[in-house]
Design a protein around this motif. Structure first.
Motif, PDB file in Angstrom:
ATOM      1  N   MET A 108       0.848  -1.169   0.000  1.00 38.05           N
ATOM      2  CA  MET A 108       0.000   0.000   0.000  1.00 38.05           C
ATOM      3  C   MET A 108       0.894   1.232   0.000  1.00 38.05           C
ATOM      4  O   MET A 108       1.765   1.391   0.833  1.00 38.05           O
ATOM      5  CB  MET A 108      -0.887  -0.034   1.244  1.00 38.05           C
ATOM      6  N   SER A 109       0.681   2.118  -0.966  1.00 33.14           N
ATOM      7  CA  SER A 109       1.491   3.333  -1.034  1.00 33.14           C
ATOM      8  C   SER A 109       0.785   4.444  -0.269  1.00 33.14           C
ATOM      9  O   SER A 109      -0.429   4.569  -0.287  1.00 33.14           O
ATOM     10  CB  SER A 109       1.706   3.744  -2.483  1.00 33.14           C
ATOM     11  N   GLN A 110       1.577   5.246   0.391  1.00 31.40           N
ATOM     12  CA  GLN A 110       1.027   6.369   1.140  1.00 31.40           C
ATOM     13  C   GLN A 110       1.220   7.637   0.331  1.00 31.40           C
ATOM     14  O   GLN A 110       2.323   7.948  -0.099  1.00 31.40           O
ATOM     15  CB  GLN A 110       1.724   6.499   2.484  1.00 31.40           C
ATOM     16  N   ASN A 111       0.127   8.327   0.118  1.00 27.16           N
ATOM     17  CA  ASN A 111       0.196   9.583  -0.629  1.00 27.16           C
ATOM     18  C   ASN A 111       0.673  10.691   0.294  1.00 27.16           C
ATOM     19  O   ASN A 111       0.150  10.876   1.389  1.00 27.16           O
ATOM     20  CB  ASN A 111      -1.163   9.947  -1.215  1.00 27.16           C
ATOM     21  N   GLU A 112       1.658  11.417  -0.159  1.00 31.55           N
ATOM     22  CA  GLU A 112       2.167  12.546   0.600  1.00 31.55           C
ATOM     23  C   GLU A 112       1.229  13.736   0.425  1.00 31.55           C
ATOM     24  O   GLU A 112       0.800  14.043  -0.682  1.00 31.55           O
ATOM     25  CB  GLU A 112       3.566  12.923   0.103  1.00 31.55           C
ATOM     26  N   LEU A 113       0.937  14.403   1.508  1.00 34.18           N
ATOM     27  CA  LEU A 113       0.133  15.607   1.433  1.00 34.18           C
ATOM     28  C   LEU A 113       1.026  16.774   1.047  1.00 34.18           C
ATOM     29  O   LEU A 113       2.186  16.840   1.452  1.00 34.18           O
ATOM     30  CB  LEU A 113      -0.531  15.882   2.775  1.00 34.18           C
ATOM     31  N   PRO A 114       0.504  17.713   0.270  1.00 31.69           N
ATOM     32  CA  PRO A 114       1.326  18.877  -0.084  1.00 31.69           C
ATOM     33  C   PRO A 114       1.582  19.731   1.155  1.00 31.69           C
ATOM     34  O   PRO A 114       0.752  19.787   2.066  1.00 31.69           O
ATOM     35  CB  PRO A 114       0.475  19.624  -1.106  1.00 31.69           C
ATOM     36  N   PRO A 115       2.721  20.398   1.207  1.00 35.21           N
ATOM     37  CA  PRO A 115       3.000  21.245   2.374  1.00 35.21           C
ATOM     38  C   PRO A 115       2.062  22.450   2.414  1.00 35.21           C
ATOM     39  O   PRO A 115       1.614  22.948   1.381  1.00 35.21           O
ATOM     40  CB  PRO A 115       4.447  21.679   2.158  1.00 35.21           C
ATOM     41  N   LEU A 116       1.770  22.891   3.617  1.00 40.77           N
ATOM     42  CA  LEU A 116       0.892  24.045   3.784  1.00 40.77           C
ATOM     43  C   LEU A 116       1.673  25.335   3.567  1.00 40.77           C
ATOM     44  O   LEU A 116       2.828  25.450   3.980  1.00 40.77           O
ATOM     45  CB  LEU A 116       0.279  24.058   5.176  1.00 40.77           C
ATOM     46  N   SER A 117       1.026  26.295   2.935  1.00 36.54           N
ATOM     47  CA  SER A 117       1.653  27.608   2.766  1.00 36.54           C
ATOM     48  C   SER A 117       1.578  28.370   4.089  1.00 36.54           C
ATOM     49  O   SER A 117       0.888  27.969   5.023  1.00 36.54           O
ATOM     50  CB  SER A 117       0.953  28.396   1.659  1.00 36.54           C
ATOM     51  N   SER A 118       2.284  29.483   4.168  1.00 40.65           N
ATOM     52  CA  SER A 118       2.278  30.264   5.409  1.00 40.65           C
ATOM     53  C   SER A 118       0.895  30.858   5.689  1.00 40.65           C
ATOM     54  O   SER A 118       0.485  30.967   6.848  1.00 40.65           O
ATOM     55  CB  SER A 118       3.327  31.364   5.359  1.00 40.65           C
ATOM     56  N   ALA A 119       0.163  31.204   4.648  1.00 39.81           N
ATOM     57  CA  ALA A 119      -1.189  31.733   4.836  1.00 39.81           C
ATOM     58  C   ALA A 119      -2.111  30.645   5.385  1.00 39.81           C
ATOM     59  O   ALA A 119      -2.922  30.902   6.284  1.00 39.81           O
ATOM     60  CB  ALA A 119      -1.743  32.267   3.527  1.00 39.81           C
ATOM     61  N   GLN A 120      -1.984  29.434   4.866  1.00 43.52           N
ATOM     62  CA  GLN A 120      -2.805  28.333   5.362  1.00 43.52           C
ATOM     63  C   GLN A 120      -2.475  28.022   6.817  1.00 43.52           C
ATOM     64  O   GLN A 120      -3.370  27.751   7.613  1.00 43.52           O
ATOM     65  CB  GLN A 120      -2.598  27.091   4.500  1.00 43.52           C
ATOM     66  N   LYS A 121      -1.196  28.078   7.157  1.00 50.20           N
ATOM     67  CA  LYS A 121      -0.798  27.814   8.540  1.00 50.20           C
ATOM     68  C   LYS A 121      -1.345  28.877   9.482  1.00 50.20           C
ATOM     69  O   LYS A 121      -1.828  28.559  10.572  1.00 50.20           O
ATOM     70  CB  LYS A 121       0.722  27.758   8.648  1.00 50.20           C
ATOM     71  N   SER A 122      -1.295  30.128   9.070  1.00 45.33           N
ATOM     72  CA  SER A 122      -1.755  31.198   9.958  1.00 45.33           C
ATOM     73  C   SER A 122      -3.271  31.147  10.155  1.00 45.33           C
ATOM     74  O   SER A 122      -3.757  31.351  11.274  1.00 45.33           O
ATOM     75  CB  SER A 122      -1.320  32.554   9.436  1.00 45.33           C
ATOM     76  N   TRP A 123      -4.033  30.867   9.097  1.00 49.19           N
ATOM     77  CA  TRP A 123      -5.484  30.795   9.232  1.00 49.19           C
ATOM     78  C   TRP A 123      -5.911  29.566  10.032  1.00 49.19           C
ATOM     79  O   TRP A 123      -6.866  29.630  10.811  1.00 49.19           O
ATOM     80  CB  TRP A 123      -6.171  30.822   7.873  1.00 49.19           C
ATOM     81  N   SER A 124      -5.204  28.462   9.863  1.00 49.56           N
ATOM     82  CA  SER A 124      -5.544  27.278  10.655  1.00 49.56           C
ATOM     83  C   SER A 124      -5.184  27.496  12.125  1.00 49.56           C
ATOM     84  O   SER A 124      -5.899  27.035  13.020  1.00 49.56           O
ATOM     85  CB  SER A 124      -4.858  26.033  10.101  1.00 49.56           C
ATOM     86  N   LEU A 125      -4.091  28.202  12.399  1.00 52.26           N
ATOM     87  CA  LEU A 125      -3.725  28.516  13.772  1.00 52.26           C
ATOM     88  C   LEU A 125      -4.762  29.442  14.410  1.00 52.26           C
ATOM     89  O   LEU A 125      -5.147  29.249  15.576  1.00 52.26           O
ATOM     90  CB  LEU A 125      -2.343  29.168  13.822  1.00 52.26           C
ATOM     91  N   ALA A 126      -5.231  30.423  13.667  1.00 56.20           N
ATOM     92  CA  ALA A 126      -6.265  31.328  14.186  1.00 56.20           C
ATOM     93  C   ALA A 126      -7.545  30.558  14.506  1.00 56.20           C
ATOM     94  O   ALA A 126      -8.173  30.791  15.548  1.00 56.20           O
ATOM     95  CB  ALA A 126      -6.549  32.439  13.178  1.00 56.20           C
ATOM     96  N   ALA A 127      -7.921  29.628  13.643  1.00 55.39           N
ATOM     97  CA  ALA A 127      -9.115  28.820  13.891  1.00 55.39           C
ATOM     98  C   ALA A 127      -8.925  27.936  15.117  1.00 55.39           C
ATOM     99  O   ALA A 127      -9.840  27.790  15.936  1.00 55.39           O
ATOM    100  CB  ALA A 127      -9.443  27.971  12.664  1.00 55.39           C
TER     101      ALA A 127
END
Length: 94
Positions: free
Chosen positions: A1-20
């Motif tokens: 079974m191969s594991q799909n790598e998730l794309p890295p989060l951008s800095s904007a995505q990280k900041s909005w997820s941290l705020a949430a």
């Protein structure tokens, strides 16, 4: 079974997820306080429920993009709710 790598989060995505995440943790803290004291119990339960349904729904429509305008609007909406709650508490203290 191969594991799909998730794309890295951008800095904007990280900041909005941290705020949430911070807003959600504040809501959970308020819920614990409200259940312990009985103050603002219905608001605290409703706010946590709205955050769960709002963030999950926004992420579903945004296809997992934390920097999507719909997710950003959810974060800002709950930020406004927090400011209004702070104003309510400050006004009650006078």
């Amino acid at each position: 079974m191969s594991q799909n790598e998730l794309p890295p989060l951008s800095s904007a995505q990280k900041s909005w997820s941290l705020a949430a995440a911070i807003l959600f943790l504040i809501a959970i803290g308020l819920l614990g306080f409200a259940l312990n004291t009985g103050i603002l119990r219905s608001f605290a339960i409703g706010w946590v429920a709205l955050q769960i349904f709002g963030f999950v729904g926004a992420l579903k429509f945004a296809k997992g993009d934390f920097a999507h305008p719909l997710f950003k609007s959810q974060v800002m909406l709950h930020g406004i709710a927090l400011v209004l709650l702070g104003a309510l508490i400050a006004r009650a203290g006078q």
